[in-house]
Every structure is written in C-alpha cells, then in structure tokens.
Design a protein around this motif. Sequence first.
Motif, PDB file in Angstrom:
ATOM      1  N   ILE A  39      -1.920   1.261   6.892  1.00  0.00           N
ATOM      2  CA  ILE A  39      -0.809   0.924   7.774  1.00  0.00           C
ATOM      3  C   ILE A  39      -1.381   0.609   9.152  1.00  0.00           C
ATOM      4  O   ILE A  39      -2.194   1.363   9.683  1.00  0.00           O
ATOM      5  CB  ILE A  39       0.187   2.098   7.895  1.00  0.00           C
TER       6      ILE A  39
ATOM      7  N   GLY B 244      -0.290  -0.111  13.131  1.00  0.00           N
ATOM      8  CA  GLY B 244       0.828   0.071  14.046  1.00  0.00           C
ATOM      9  C   GLY B 244       0.356   0.449  15.431  1.00  0.00           C
ATOM     10  O   GLY B 244      -0.839   0.680  15.650  1.00  0.00           O
TER      11      GLY B 244
ATOM     12  N   LEU C 166       4.068   6.067  14.837  1.00  0.00           N
ATOM     13  CA  LEU C 166       3.646   4.690  15.095  1.00  0.00           C
ATOM     14  C   LEU C 166       4.859   3.831  15.407  1.00  0.00           C
ATOM     15  O   LEU C 166       5.934   4.027  14.848  1.00  0.00           O
ATOM     16  CB  LEU C 166       2.939   4.088  13.878  1.00  0.00           C
TER      17      LEU C 166
ATOM     18  N   PRO D 229       5.252  -0.268  12.408  1.00  0.00           N
ATOM     19  CA  PRO D 229       4.205  -0.203  11.393  1.00  0.00           C
ATOM     20  C   PRO D 229       4.294  -1.357  10.383  1.00  0.00           C
ATOM     21  O   PRO D 229       5.375  -1.718   9.935  1.00  0.00           O
ATOM     22  CB  PRO D 229       4.476   1.135  10.704  1.00  0.00           C
TER      23      PRO D 229
ATOM     24  N   SER E 118       2.205  -2.862   6.797  1.00  0.00           N
ATOM     25  CA  SER E 118       1.240  -2.480   5.772  1.00  0.00           C
ATOM     26  C   SER E 118       0.321  -3.655   5.472  1.00  0.00           C
ATOM     27  O   SER E 118       0.713  -4.821   5.566  1.00  0.00           O
ATOM     28  CB  SER E 118       1.950  -2.010   4.498  1.00  0.00           C
TER      29      SER E 118
ATOM     30  N   TYR F  89       6.281  -2.436   6.601  1.00  0.00           N
ATOM     31  CA  TYR F  89       6.089  -1.197   5.853  1.00  0.00           C
ATOM     32  C   TYR F  89       7.383  -0.797   5.158  1.00  0.00           C
ATOM     33  O   TYR F  89       7.367  -0.322   4.032  1.00  0.00           O
ATOM     34  CB  TYR F  89       5.602  -0.090   6.788  1.00  0.00           C
TER      35      TYR F  89
END
Length: 107
Positions: free
Chosen positions: A22, A24, A36, A39, A41, A54
């Motif tokens: 992830i 962020g 975060l 975020p 991914s 995410y």
Amino acid sequence: MIVNVIKPMDVVTIKLTSSEEIVGMFVEKNSTTLKLRKPLSLSMTQNGPALAPYFITGDVMNEASEVEFNINVVVAMIKTYKPFADVYTQSTTGLDLSNKNKTGLIL
C-alpha cells in the motif's frame, strides 16, 4: 546503521501480512494503528506495476480521508522509491514532480 526517519506527509509504502503493498501519505503511527491519507494499492498489470484504489467503493481520494491500519497486520514500512512516490503524488494531487520533459526554470 541507516535510519529511515519518516515524517508526516511523507509518501510511504507499507507491506501487509496479506502481502499487499500500500502506498499512501503518512499521517501518524501509534501502538495500535498506522494512519495513511489516500492509500493506493500496488497491482501488476500487463504493462507493469500500477496504483489502484485500496478501497473500490470507499471515498479514500477525498482530501480529508484517512485510513487506519491495524498495526498487527503491517509487516514493514519504508519511504516510497522516488519514481513511485512521484507517480503517487501525480495521481492524488495532479502535480507532476518528475523531471521528464523539463528544460529548466518555469516562470
């Protein structure tokens, strides 16, 4: 010994116990959570790595949106490699921090 000091507003990458990465903006960390902002991914595509939301249905791209991760599922955290951090920043703010196609001072 190299110490990687992470400050609020740094772009960081965390690795989760699920093996997800992830990316962020670091907000804060305490004994139970890691927070975060925005975020994203890391996912692999046929064209290479890409950043994806995410949460697909969550409003995580809202400027005030912050996500808390349970510290027990975070394996590691490190500052994000600059080329990826630049892509993250451009994706979340619209600012292009890369040096490509830049010839000098912009007035």
